[in-house]
Design an enzyme around this catalytic site. Structure first.
Site, PDB file in Angstrom:
ATOM      1  N   ARG A 106       3.938  36.031  43.973  1.00 37.86           N
ATOM      2  CA  ARG A 106       4.922  36.324  45.187  1.00 37.86           C
ATOM      3  C   ARG A 106       5.419  34.951  45.498  1.00 37.86           C
ATOM      4  O   ARG A 106       6.545  34.950  45.554  1.00 37.86           O
ATOM      5  CB  ARG A 106       4.058  36.771  46.330  1.00 37.86           C
ATOM      6  CG  ARG A 106       3.798  38.118  46.319  1.00 37.86           C
ATOM      7  CD  ARG A 106       3.093  38.647  47.925  1.00 37.86           C
ATOM      8  NE  ARG A 106       4.063  38.802  48.682  1.00 37.86           N
ATOM      9  CZ  ARG A 106       3.816  38.754  50.157  1.00 37.86           C
ATOM     10  NH1 ARG A 106       2.673  38.923  50.571  1.00 37.86           N
ATOM     11  NH2 ARG A 106       4.624  38.922  51.066  1.00 37.86           N
ATOM     12  N   CYS A 115       2.893  31.582  55.148  1.00 36.17           N
ATOM     13  CA  CYS A 115       2.402  32.815  54.184  1.00 36.17           C
ATOM     14  C   CYS A 115       3.724  33.916  54.383  1.00 36.17           C
ATOM     15  O   CYS A 115       4.934  33.632  54.342  1.00 36.17           O
ATOM     16  CB  CYS A 115       1.295  33.745  54.650  1.00 36.17           C
ATOM     17  SG  CYS A 115       1.152  34.201  56.330  1.00 36.17           S
TER      18      CYS A 115
END
Length: 272
Positions: free
Chosen positions: A182, A238
């Site tokens: 990611r 995040c």
């Protein structure tokens, strides 16, 4: 691990299960199924534990900006904490989940943000508790009355502007807590845009625990953060400001106190 501030073991908790100075909070949650954690709690939880929901209690409603899990309004969270018996700066709150601290660490961080340092995560979470053969119940504890007047610590959190203006300074490090693929933009299951904030380095949050959900030894936390330990400021994000808290816990366990949460995280960054 038991003597470390911010972490307690199942063996410690069973000894303090009926201690009036300890409040246990079940933080189990699933991003894929928001009802799952509450259902699991209602079926079986540690005796005396209260439930706080990531979406309803540990976050504010989602807006145009601010990411997928904006920080809760401090006064609202304070009232919820008082209603489960948390006395400000007195009661030890023990938070647990079953997701390698993803959600328990969010509550740990939020309590410290509200000025309440008396908080620990349960090492190994609910499954380790069960594995040890300790008691579980489906009895929901009664509401309590306590006094919780937060003293918010705004220095623990940063917004997009601060990240933008500070991330490239020589003594500042920007940490992306998501999985490597990611971070590299090879896969994006949740947000509209893939990739990472320019200049961020990748420290995957799950490396804070082992496969069983137990925290890695303190020496491993220290080794992990060695490359950035001398930074004046460590900005951590995040996807939405939840799992970044596991890295912030890891930094504290390593003795590094310069970590700050970019609360909106990637989902806020890409909303502009």
């Amino acid at each position: 691990m038991t003597n470390v501030q911010f972490v307690v073991s199942s063996a410690w908790l069973i000894q303090h299960l009926h201690d009036p100075q300890v409040v246990i909070v079940d933080c189990r949650f699933s991003l894929a199924d928001p009802q799952l954690g509450r259902n699991q709690y209602q079926a079986s939880h540690i005796e005396g534990a209260y439930y706080l929901d990531l979406n309803l209690d540990l976050s504010s409603p989602v807006g145009e900006h601010g990411g997928r899990h904006p920080l809760p309004e401090p006064q609202e969270l304070a009232e919820k904490l008082a209603a489960i018996g948390v006395e400000f700066q007195k009661t030890l709150v023990v938070a647990y989940d079953d997701s390698r601290l993803a959600f328990a660490a969010r509550l740990w961080w939020l309590l410290r943000y509200l000025g309440h340092e008396q908080v620990a995560v349960l090492d190994g979470g609910f499954s380790q508790w069960e594995k040890a053969g300790y008691p579980v119940t489906d009895v929901i504890p009664s509401p309590q009355k306590a006094s919780f007047v937060p003293e918010v610590r705004p220095e623990l959190v940063v917004d997009r502007e601060v990240v933008k203006n500070r991330k490239d300074l020589p003594n500042v490090v920007l940490i992306d807590s998501r999985e490597g693929d990611r971070y590299r933009g090879e896969r994006e299951p949740t947000d509209k845009i893939a990739g990472h904030i320019p200049g961020a380095v990748n420290y995957y949050w799950m490396e804070v625990t082992d496969a069983s959900g137990s925290l890695i030894p303190i020496t491993e936390h220290q080794k992990r953060w060695q490359p950035v330990e001398s930074s004046e400021e460590i900005l951590v994000y995040c996807g939405s400001g939840v799992t970044a808290c596991a890295n912030l816990l890891s930094l504290e366990l390593a003795g590094i106190h310069t970590g700050k949460l970019y609360a909106g995280s990637w989902s806020d960054w890409i909303s502009y």
